[in-house]
Design an enzyme around this catalytic site. Structure first.
Site, PDB file in Angstrom:
ATOM      1  N   TYR A 166       0.809  -1.217   0.000  1.00 17.58           N
ATOM      2  CA  TYR A 166       0.000   0.000   0.000  1.00 17.58           C
ATOM      3  C   TYR A 166       0.847   1.274   0.000  1.00 17.58           C
ATOM      4  CZ  TYR A 166       0.289   1.331   5.000  1.00 17.58           C
ATOM      5  OH  TYR A 166       0.707   1.758   6.227  1.00 17.58           O
ATOM      6  N   VAL A 223       9.494  -1.922   0.803  1.00 18.76           N
ATOM      7  CA  VAL A 223       9.284  -3.371   0.781  1.00 18.76           C
ATOM      8  C   VAL A 223       8.876  -3.907   2.161  1.00 18.76           C
ATOM      9  CG1 VAL A 223      10.801  -3.838  -1.182  1.00 18.76           C
ATOM     10  CG2 VAL A 223      11.781  -3.726   1.112  1.00 18.76           C
ATOM     11  N   HIS A 228     -29.069  11.159   0.428  1.00 17.26           N
ATOM     12  CA  HIS A 228     -28.974  11.168  -1.035  1.00 17.26           C
ATOM     13  C   HIS A 228     -28.545  12.547  -1.512  1.00 17.26           C
ATOM     14  CE1 HIS A 228     -29.940  10.215  -5.175  1.00 17.26           C
ATOM     15  NE2 HIS A 228     -30.634  11.351  -5.247  1.00 17.26           N
TER      16      HIS A 228
HETATM   17  P1  FAD Z   1       5.441   4.631  15.499  1.00 15.31           P
HETATM   18  O1  FAD Z   1       4.481   5.592  14.938  1.00 15.31           O
HETATM   19  O2  FAD Z   1       6.464   4.046  14.601  1.00 15.31           O
HETATM   20  O3  FAD Z   1       6.131   5.327  16.734  1.00 15.31           O
HETATM   21  C1  FAD Z   1       7.155   4.715  17.458  1.00 15.31           C
HETATM   22  C2  FAD Z   1       8.007   5.783  18.087  1.00 15.31           C
HETATM   23  O4  FAD Z   1       8.890   5.170  19.017  1.00 15.31           O
HETATM   24  C3  FAD Z   1       8.900   6.522  17.084  1.00 15.31           C
HETATM   25  O5  FAD Z   1       8.662   7.909  17.173  1.00 15.31           O
HETATM   26  C4  FAD Z   1      10.328   6.168  17.505  1.00 15.31           C
HETATM   27  O6  FAD Z   1      11.228   7.269  17.344  1.00 15.31           O
HETATM   28  C5  FAD Z   1      10.129   5.847  18.981  1.00 15.31           C
HETATM   29  N1  FAD Z   1      11.147   4.931  19.512  1.00 15.31           N
HETATM   30  C6  FAD Z   1      11.542   3.735  18.995  1.00 15.31           C
HETATM   31  N2  FAD Z   1      12.448   3.154  19.815  1.00 15.31           N
HETATM   32  C7  FAD Z   1      12.626   3.997  20.848  1.00 15.31           C
HETATM   33  C8  FAD Z   1      13.433   3.949  22.026  1.00 15.31           C
HETATM   34  N3  FAD Z   1      14.239   2.910  22.283  1.00 15.31           N
HETATM   35  N4  FAD Z   1      13.370   4.983  22.888  1.00 15.31           N
HETATM   36  C9  FAD Z   1      12.574   6.040  22.648  1.00 15.31           C
HETATM   37  N5  FAD Z   1      11.772   6.149  21.553  1.00 15.31           N
HETATM   38  C10 FAD Z   1      11.802   5.124  20.682  1.00 15.31           C
HETATM   39  N6  FAD Z   1      -1.170   3.788   8.999  1.00 15.31           N
HETATM   40  C11 FAD Z   1      -2.482   4.073   8.902  1.00 15.31           C
HETATM   41  O7  FAD Z   1      -3.267   3.635   9.746  1.00 15.31           O
HETATM   42  N7  FAD Z   1      -2.974   4.843   7.880  1.00 15.31           N
HETATM   43  C12 FAD Z   1      -2.169   5.344   6.925  1.00 15.31           C
HETATM   44  O8  FAD Z   1      -2.635   6.035   6.019  1.00 15.31           O
HETATM   45  C13 FAD Z   1      -0.773   5.067   7.000  1.00 15.31           C
HETATM   46  N8  FAD Z   1       0.073   5.565   6.077  1.00 15.31           N
HETATM   47  C14 FAD Z   1       1.412   5.330   6.206  1.00 15.31           C
HETATM   48  C15 FAD Z   1       2.270   5.868   5.248  1.00 15.31           C
HETATM   49  C16 FAD Z   1       3.621   5.657   5.346  1.00 15.31           C
HETATM   50  C17 FAD Z   1       4.545   6.262   4.315  1.00 15.31           C
HETATM   51  C18 FAD Z   1       4.150   4.894   6.430  1.00 15.31           C
HETATM   52  C19 FAD Z   1       5.639   4.671   6.574  1.00 15.31           C
HETATM   53  C20 FAD Z   1       3.298   4.352   7.384  1.00 15.31           C
HETATM   54  C21 FAD Z   1       1.935   4.557   7.278  1.00 15.31           C
HETATM   55  N9  FAD Z   1       1.033   4.019   8.197  1.00 15.31           N
HETATM   56  C22 FAD Z   1      -0.304   4.277   8.086  1.00 15.31           C
HETATM   57  C23 FAD Z   1       1.489   3.140   9.295  1.00 15.31           C
HETATM   58  C24 FAD Z   1       1.565   3.909  10.618  1.00 15.31           C
HETATM   59  O9  FAD Z   1       2.431   5.007  10.470  1.00 15.31           O
HETATM   60  C25 FAD Z   1       2.051   2.998  11.734  1.00 15.31           C
HETATM   61  O10 FAD Z   1       1.259   1.829  11.782  1.00 15.31           O
HETATM   62  C26 FAD Z   1       1.951   3.706  13.070  1.00 15.31           C
HETATM   63  O11 FAD Z   1       2.730   4.882  13.080  1.00 15.31           O
HETATM   64  C27 FAD Z   1       2.395   2.778  14.205  1.00 15.31           C
HETATM   65  O12 FAD Z   1       2.296   3.452  15.417  1.00 15.31           O
HETATM   66  P2  FAD Z   1       3.224   3.056  16.649  1.00 15.31           P
HETATM   67  O13 FAD Z   1       2.819   3.979  17.755  1.00 15.31           O
HETATM   68  O14 FAD Z   1       3.180   1.598  16.876  1.00 15.31           O
HETATM   69  O15 FAD Z   1       4.723   3.364  16.190  1.00 15.31           O
END
Ligand code: FAD
Length: 468
Positions: A187, A269, A441
């Site tokens: 996606y 990927v 509608h």
């Molecule tokens: P993240 O958002 O990845 O946040 C994790 C955070 O933890 C990061 O800021 C990182 O810096 C921090 N971190 C990691 N390790 C440490 C550590 N040891 N100490 C301190 N901080 C740390 N999802 C959707 O639902 N809709 C969409 O339209 C969509 N579009 C996307 C488009 C792109 C280009 C990408 C790359 C992703 C997209 N996603 C989308 C997926 C979505 O971004 C992720 O599923 C979501 O951000 C996951 O949330 P999270 O809180 O698990 O982790």
């Protein structure tokens, strides 16, 4: 404690400030817990900073740039030009508006935000590296929300100036690429490839699988696959990128090796969970073979440790992370909570948009249900006609009793329709109940109504039921 170490304590420590972590921190604080949130990079995580939000801003800008090609027969003529640096400034502005909003919500809720990288040093303690300083935080409960990062390919190293990951594809191009090769037809690759094609790039999408959007309902993927060539995008399936040459990307197609001209290459990927450098053994947590943290329904991974978001099983999507955050925060606050949704929706912001929730007909059949399905074509939707949309459909899947089990939708703005169908599945709504619900509608939502009538064998705006 070693002399000179600084140590503080927090009832709830949240590691990671993405849509999982910041939501968990906010909820736990609002439930009266004393909360510290540690983020090594930017509040908002992948989603707000380099994922969902900037990609949707880019897609919107691309749709505006592409509008002049869509006005035929409407009596309107448009001209568009793209100022890429201004588009990228706009992306950054939207991102900083939203991340600034999250930071003020955290401050107002009383969450202590610490900038640093967390790693467990003891069962109830994390060391936070902050530049040349280390601070220690002791916790009663920790919520892990460290998210994921893009997978890199040795054959297409990011060190080559032509090669970027999804973040680079959003922010780093100085001009619209002349020839852009997107490696990966999932996606993210489809969304980025489509956006850059609409902004004027000559785009080729390379996918190793036999079809684009592997894992997505086939009928939905076909709608997108038909549209991509109309947008001038070349799609090579069953094709693997094996390296770079002077002109671009070397690929192996089913017909043999080929070189694809590329001024820029996006590697998209898949993503890898950020669980490898947390010192998880110190808190009694083991990851599975995919690097994911196994949890129980209350999101508990071990005594004192909860985990949510991309580092746990299930679709790597922001709304799933946020929904899990609600549960983890409640568990951390000593309340009884379970993550047990009937279905998690997914949207691809392709052209047209596609959205899915619950089971496809094949999945429902494989699960042993006696399945009924109905596909309402959007060519019969008055709203679709008013906005010149021709392709797309609303497919509903139900069991023998008519209870809705799944929905697959393709068409303009269908991202806004999937919430209704998620609620329908969560509430075990029947086709009869959906059909008895008045939909406004002319709107795309009438497609849901029409498909529900169809499931009952009484479609209104199509001549005959199309049952599979
Ligand atoms: P993240 O958002 O990845 O946040 C994790 C955070 O933890 C990061 O800021 C990182 O810096 C921090 N971190 C990691 N390790 C440490 C550590 N040891 N100490 C301190 N901080 C740390 N999802 C959707 O639902 N809709 C969409 O339209 C969509 N579009 C996307 C488009 C792109 C280009 C990408 C790359 C992703 C997209 N996603 C989308 C997926 C979505 O971004 C992720 O599923 C979501 O951000 C996951 O949330 P999270 O809180 O698990 O982790």
């Amino acid at each position: 404690m070693v002399v000179g170490e600084v140590s503080t304590s927090s009832q709830v420590l949240v590691i990671g400030g993405g849509p999982g972590g910041y939501a968990a921190a906010l909820r736990a604080a609002r439930l009266g817990r004393q909360v510290t949130l540690v983020e090594r990079d930017a509040i908002g995580g992948t989603c707000l900073n380099v994922g969902c939000i900037p990609s949707k801003v880019l897609i919107h800008a691309a749709e505006l740039a592409h509008l002049p090609t869509t006005t035929e027969g409407t009596g309107v003529q448009l001209r568009a030009s793209v100022d890429l640096p201004a588009v990228q400034d706009h992306l950054r502005e939207v991102v900083s508006g939203l991340t600034g909003g999250v930071s003020s919500l955290l401050a107002t809720a009383g969450v202590t935000v610490v900038t640093g990288t967390a790693r467990f040093s003891r069962p109830n303690r994390a060391a936070i590296a902050m530049g040349d300083r280390v601070e220690h935080i002791e916790f009663e409960e920790v919520i892990l929300a460290t998210g994921s990062r893009p997978i890199e390919l040795d054959a297409l190293p990011l060190g080559d100036e032509r090669v970027v990951n999804s973040t680079g594809a959003l922010f780093s191009f100085a001009t619209v690429p002349a020839h852009l090769v997107v490696v990966g037809g999932g996606y993210i690759g489809i969304e980025l490839g489509t956006a850059w094609a609409k902004l004027g790039a000559q785009v080729t999408i390379v996918e190793a699988d036999e079809t684009i959007l592997p894992g997505m309902d086939r009928r939905l993927a076909r709608v997108v696959a038909r549209r991509l060539p109309e947008l001038g995008i070349e799609v090579l399936t069953g094709t693997t990128a094996t390296g770079l040459d002077d002109d671009g990307v070397v690929v192996t197609t089913p017909d043999g090796p080929r070189s694809l001209p590329a001024t820029n290459v996006v590697v998209s990927v898949g993503r890898r969970p950020n669980t490898d450098d947390l010192g998880l053994d110190k808190v009694g947590v083991r990851v599975d073979q995919r690097g994911l943290i196994p949890v129980d329904p209350s999101r508990r991974a071990a005594r004192h440790v909860l985990a949510i978001g991309d580092i746990t099983d299930g679709p790597a999507l922001a709304h799933k992370a946020t929904a899990e955050a609600e549960v983890a925060a409640r568990t951390a606050a000593g309340l009884d909570a379970q993550f047990d949704p009937a279905a998690i929706p997914a949207v691809v912001f392709s052209d047209p948009e596609i959205a899915t929730v619950g089971l496809t007909a094949d999945q429902a059949t494989a699960a042993g249900a006696e399945v009924q399905r109905f596909v309402f074509p959007l060519s019969a939707s008055s709203r679709a006609r008013t906005i010149g949309a021709t392709g797309g459909h609303v497919e509903l899947v139900a069991d023998a009793a008519g209870t809705v089990l799944g929905a697959q939708i393709a068409g303009p703005h269908v991202s806004e329709l999937i919430g209704e169908l998620t609620l329908a599945i969560e509430m075990a709504v029947t086709a009869e109940e959906l059909a008895a619900t008045i939909h406004p509608h002319p709107t795309m939502s009438e497609g849901v109504l029409e498909a529900a009538h169809g499931l009952l064998g009484m479609p209104l705006h199509v001549a005959a039921p199309r049952r599979g």
